[in-house]
Structure formats: structure tokens, C-alpha cells
Write a protein that holds these residues in place. Structure first.
Motif, PDB file in Angstrom:
ATOM      1  N   GLU A   1      58.399  10.919  75.632  1.00 59.20           N
ATOM      2  CA  GLU A   1      57.468  10.136  74.806  1.00 59.20           C
ATOM      3  C   GLU A   1      57.919   8.705  74.547  1.00 59.20           C
ATOM      4  O   GLU A   1      57.087   7.855  74.257  1.00 59.20           O
ATOM      5  N   SER A   2      59.235   8.451  74.643  1.00 60.03           N
ATOM      6  CA  SER A   2      59.733   7.128  74.233  1.00 60.03           C
ATOM      7  C   SER A   2      60.841   6.653  75.164  1.00 60.03           C
ATOM      8  O   SER A   2      61.410   7.432  75.932  1.00 60.03           O
TER       9      SER A   2
ATOM     10  N   TRP B   1      63.707   5.806  74.158  1.00 63.47           N
ATOM     11  CA  TRP B   1      64.883   6.515  73.661  1.00 63.47           C
ATOM     12  C   TRP B   1      65.036   7.847  74.389  1.00 63.47           C
ATOM     13  O   TRP B   1      66.110   8.210  74.845  1.00 63.47           O
ATOM     14  N   ARG B   2      63.914   8.572  74.504  1.00 65.88           N
ATOM     15  CA  ARG B   2      63.958   9.913  75.100  1.00 65.88           C
ATOM     16  C   ARG B   2      64.359   9.835  76.576  1.00 65.88           C
ATOM     17  O   ARG B   2      65.114  10.659  77.073  1.00 65.88           O
TER      18      ARG B   2
ATOM     19  N   ASP C   1      70.321  15.983  69.134  1.00 70.91           N
ATOM     20  CA  ASP C   1      69.353  15.042  68.546  1.00 70.91           C
ATOM     21  C   ASP C   1      68.771  15.591  67.233  1.00 70.91           C
ATOM     22  O   ASP C   1      69.431  15.527  66.213  1.00 70.91           O
ATOM     23  N   ARG C   2      67.541  16.124  67.259  1.00 68.62           N
ATOM     24  CA  ARG C   2      66.929  16.634  66.023  1.00 68.62           C
ATOM     25  C   ARG C   2      67.584  17.960  65.638  1.00 68.62           C
ATOM     26  O   ARG C   2      68.235  18.591  66.475  1.00 68.62           O
TER      27      ARG C   2
ATOM     28  N   PHE D   1      69.648  10.639  60.405  1.00 70.74           N
ATOM     29  CA  PHE D   1      68.325  10.016  60.332  1.00 70.74           C
ATOM     30  C   PHE D   1      67.980   9.523  58.921  1.00 70.74           C
ATOM     31  O   PHE D   1      67.295   8.517  58.766  1.00 70.74           O
TER      32      PHE D   1
ATOM     33  N   ALA E   1      63.839  13.321  62.899  1.00 71.96           N
ATOM     34  CA  ALA E   1      63.768  11.854  62.847  1.00 71.96           C
ATOM     35  C   ALA E   1      62.594  11.418  61.974  1.00 71.96           C
ATOM     36  O   ALA E   1      62.701  10.440  61.223  1.00 71.96           O
TER      37      ALA E   1
ATOM     38  N   ARG F   1      63.515   9.816  58.235  1.00 72.04           N
ATOM     39  CA  ARG F   1      63.176   8.390  58.104  1.00 72.04           C
ATOM     40  C   ARG F   1      62.068   8.237  57.063  1.00 72.04           C
ATOM     41  O   ARG F   1      62.042   7.270  56.313  1.00 72.04           O
TER      42      ARG F   1
ATOM     43  N   TYR G   1      55.297   8.845  68.090  1.00 74.10           N
ATOM     44  CA  TYR G   1      56.416   8.185  68.782  1.00 74.10           C
ATOM     45  C   TYR G   1      56.001   7.453  70.055  1.00 74.10           C
ATOM     46  O   TYR G   1      56.848   7.094  70.864  1.00 74.10           O
TER      47      TYR G   1
ATOM     48  N   GLU H   1      58.618   4.262  62.878  1.00 73.39           N
ATOM     49  CA  GLU H   1      59.703   5.241  63.063  1.00 73.39           C
ATOM     50  C   GLU H   1      60.258   5.306  64.492  1.00 73.39           C
ATOM     51  O   GLU H   1      61.063   6.182  64.791  1.00 73.39           O
ATOM     52  N   ASN H   2      59.816   4.426  65.369  1.00 74.03           N
ATOM     53  CA  ASN H   2      60.572   4.172  66.606  1.00 74.03           C
ATOM     54  C   ASN H   2      60.093   2.881  67.270  1.00 74.03           C
ATOM     55  O   ASN H   2      59.091   2.285  66.871  1.00 74.03           O
TER      56      ASN H   2
ATOM     57  N   ASP I   1      65.597   2.929  66.631  1.00 73.65           N
ATOM     58  CA  ASP I   1      66.123   3.249  67.969  1.00 73.65           C
ATOM     59  C   ASP I   1      67.017   2.111  68.474  1.00 73.65           C
ATOM     60  O   ASP I   1      68.134   2.350  68.866  1.00 73.65           O
TER      61      ASP I   1
ATOM     62  N   CYS J   1      69.510   4.101  66.826  1.00 76.75           N
ATOM     63  CA  CYS J   1      69.586   5.564  66.967  1.00 76.75           C
ATOM     64  C   CYS J   1      70.106   5.772  68.382  1.00 76.75           C
ATOM     65  O   CYS J   1      69.421   5.472  69.355  1.00 76.75           O
TER      66      CYS J   1
HETATM   67  O1  AHR Z   1      64.609  12.236  67.673  1.00 74.78           O
HETATM   68  C1  AHR Z   1      64.868  10.925  68.019  1.00 74.78           C
HETATM   69  C2  AHR Z   1      63.573  10.195  68.110  1.00 74.78           C
HETATM   70  O2  AHR Z   1      62.769  10.801  69.107  1.00 74.78           O
HETATM   71  C3  AHR Z   1      63.642   8.746  68.521  1.00 74.78           C
HETATM   72  O3  AHR Z   1      63.714   7.871  67.454  1.00 74.78           O
HETATM   73  C4  AHR Z   1      62.340   8.591  69.192  1.00 74.78           C
HETATM   74  O4  AHR Z   1      62.173   7.398  69.886  1.00 74.78           O
HETATM   75  C5  AHR Z   1      62.318   9.826  69.992  1.00 74.78           C
HETATM   76  O5  AHR Z   1      61.184  10.087  70.655  1.00 74.78           O
END
Ligand code: AHR
Length: 337
Positions: free
Chosen positions: A52-53, A55-56, A130-131, A148, A186, A190, A214, A239-240, A270, A290
Motif C-alpha cells: 500500500e505504501s 514504506w511497505r 512492524d504492527r 508508534f 500504526a 499515531r 495509507y 499517518e503516512n 515514515d 518509521c
Molecule cells: O505499519 C507501518 C505503516 O504501514 C507505515 O507507516 C505505513 O506507510 C505502512 O503502510
């Protein structure tokens, strides 16, 4: 005649000997081939949230770079495409495949008890990355990721100082909140960081809470819609980074200036390279880091387990933040993601 028979016998012996030697040489080749196919690799099944991002993507690359054949691993990578059901399926498949370790990047915190119990009963250690998961700690070996809530508090503390520096500490401040996937650590933490600050600052209020998933596309679409009816905002708390990109696009379309010299303050989480570039350009005011480079960290946990040592239960990554007034090109040049 006797001599001839003797010579024939010697010849036969020599032929047999050379055949044995040849066979010996041929057999020497075989182990090399076996080595190629039967390497003693540690098999790791990794269930990733999706892509999705930015970061991912960096996180997936870090895992793939750490768990290579060269490093002694076979990585089975599964992209859950943002669906928890797909993560359940992946973990159950890893169990059937009898992998050595399971690594889970959970989409949300809840709903993991059953599948984690199945992994435990199969004797496969699970590492969470991560989460976090809201499950009995006995069901997983270790967790590695970010603080977070600390990130959220860093952002709001910075905002407090920034508003004071601008002489706006007492003014009414309206904050647009772009939220990530509901129920992800996250997002939860946040958001909690912002909620704490809203509670302690009477003059701060929420203009709206927008679910941006995200992603840049969703944030752009939802913010554009919001701005059709309300443009009275002072701060956007994204949040990102990808959601910040979508928000900036929507603000530009609506003719609203933002960043260092603009009307709206942009805060993002991020701090991927492209966001730091926007920060240096003065478009994002604050990037809270992050760190996604968890591959080597998970590998260290697995190494610890392989040497029969109990690893640390919770590993927090050290992180910082970048202000558009102080960020430099050198910082960006050092960024690997
Ligand atoms: O869990 C981390 C978050 O998940 C990051 O901030 C975000 O960009 C990602 O998709």
C-alpha cells in the motif's frame, strides 16, 4: 604363452584399476550436484500486509534482501493484498509446508489467536514484525517494530513548539486527520498521540477525520471531497507519507498553499526518501521517521533462536524526525529507502 597370459592378466588389472579411478572421478562430480540441490536452507514463510505504501515496499525489499539463499535461507513470501483472510491462509499454508519459522506483518492487531495457536501446536516459532498483535504473548516468539505512540507524541510535541514559534500558541487550530488502516497499530497509536494532544490543548480541534487507507489515491480522493465543503484548516496530520502526497495534491488543486511558506502545516509519518525530498523543498513541514528495514532485525532473532537462546520479546527500533527548517541534502543522500 605363460608370459602372454600373465601380460593379459596385468592388462585386465590395469583396466579395472583405471575404471575404478574413472568411476571415482565421476562419483566426485555427484556430491557437487547434490550440494547444489540439497542445500541446508532455513525455510522462512513471511506473510506481508500488501504494498500500500512506499514504506511497505521498502519493508518487503529489506526482508527479501535478508532472507536469500546466499544467507542460508529460502523465503516464501506471501502478499496478503490488505486482507486478513489471506494472511490466515498464508500462515496455514506455511504450517502445512512445515517451514522452520513464520514471520507475520499483521494488518490489524486483533483476530490472530486461532492461527497463532495452530502454529504453536505445529512447533513453528512465529516472529511478529512492524504492527503488533493483540494476542497472548505465549503465542509468538518476538516482536520487532516501531514505537508508534512515541512517533505520534513526537509529532504533536513538534506542533506545539512550531505554533509557539509562530506566535500561534493561543490561536484556534483546526487539524485535518488522515488516518491509516483502522485497527493497525500504526493507526491506533499515531491516532492516540493526536488524541492526547487534542485533550491537552483546548484551542486545538479536529476539522475532520478521514480514512486514507495509507494510500496516496484514497487520501487524494477523500481530501478533495472534504475540501469542497471546508477549507478552514491549519494543520494536516497524515499517518503516512503516501497519504501526505495525496493531501498535498488535493490542497494544490483547491488552491491552498502548504508547507514552510504556506497556510497549512503538513505533518507526515515514515520519512521515506521521496517525503524527505518534499520536506527539503519545504512542502512537508515535519517527517516523523518509521524505519522499515526489519529484514536484518528478524534475521538476528532467528539466529538467536537457532542457537537455542531465548530472544528479547519486544525489540523497538530507534527513530528520529526531520523538520523542513533543518533537513539537509546529506540526510537525503544517506537514505536507502
Ligand atoms: O505499519 C507501518 C505503516 O504501514 C507505515 O507507516 C505505513 O506507510 C505502512 O503502510
Amino acid at each position: 604363452m605363460k608370459n602372454l597370459r600373465f601380460s593379459i592378466r596385468i592388462l585386465s588389472i590395469l583396466m579395472i584399476l583405471s575404471m575404478i579411478m574413472l568411476t571415482g572421478c565421476a562419483q566426485k562430480e555427484v556430491p557437487d550436484e547434490i550440494d547444489e540441490t540439497a542445500k541446508n536452507l532455513t525455510v522462512v514463510g513471511f506473510s506481508q500486509v500488501g504494498s500500500e505504501s512506499s514504506w511497505r515496499v521498502a519493508n518487503s525489499e529489506s526482508m527479501k534482501a535478508a532472507f536469500t539463499e546466499e544467507n542460508g535461507y529460502e523465503l516464501i513470501f506471501d502478499d496478503a493484498k490488505q486482507k486478513q483472510e489471506n494472511q490466515y491462509k498464508a500462515i496455514r499454508t506455511f504450517i502445512q509446508q512445515k517451514v522452520d519459522f513464520i514471520v507475520l506483518a499483521p494488518i490489524t492487531e486483533t483476530g490472530w489467536d486461532d492461527v497463532l495457536l495452530e502454529a504453536k501446536e505445529a512447533g513453528i516459532p512465529v516472529i511478529i514484525v512492524d504492527r503488533r498483535v493483540d494476542a497472548d504473548e505465549e503465542l509468538y516468539t518476538s516482536w520487532v517494530g516501531s514505537d508508534f505512540l512515541g512517533e505520534g507524541r513526537t509529532a504533536t510535541k513538534w506542533l506545539e513548539t512550531e505554533l509557539t514559534n509562530r506566535g500561534k500558541a493561543e490561536e484556534e487550530i483546526r487539524i485535518l486527520h488522515l488516518q491509516g488502516t483502522p485497527g493497525a497499530t500504526a493507526q491506533l497509536m499515531r491516532t492516540r498521540g493526536l488524541e492526547e494532544a487534542l485533550e491537552s490543548h483546548e484551542n486545538w480541534s479536529l476539522a475532520a477525520l478521514i480514512e486514507g487507507e495509507y494510500t496516496e489515491a484514497k487520501a487524494y480522493e477523500a481530501t478533495s471531497e472534504f475540501l469542497l465543503t471546508d477549507t478552514d484548516i491549519d494543520v494536516v496530520y497524515c499517518e503516512n507519507d503516501n497519504m501526505a502526497f495525496g493531501v498535498m495534491h488535493a490542497l494544490s488543486d483547491a488552491g491552498i498553499s502548504y508547507g514552510r511558506d504556506g497556510e497549512v502545516i503538513i505533518i507526515s509519518f515514515d520519512a521515506v526518501r521521496s517525503a524527505l525530498e518534499e520536506c527539503l523543498a519545504g512542502h512537508i513541514n515535519l517527517c516523523v521517521e518509521c524505519n522499515p528495514l526489519h529484514g536484518p532485525r528478524v534475521a538476528r532473532i532467528i539466529d538467536t533462536l537457532k542457537s537455542n537462546v531465548i530472544p528479547v520479546k519486544n525489540v523497538y527500533v530507534e527513530e528520529t524526525s526531520f523538520d523542513c527548517m533543518t533537513i539537509t541534502q546529506e540526510i537525503i543522500d544517506e537514505r536507502v529507502y
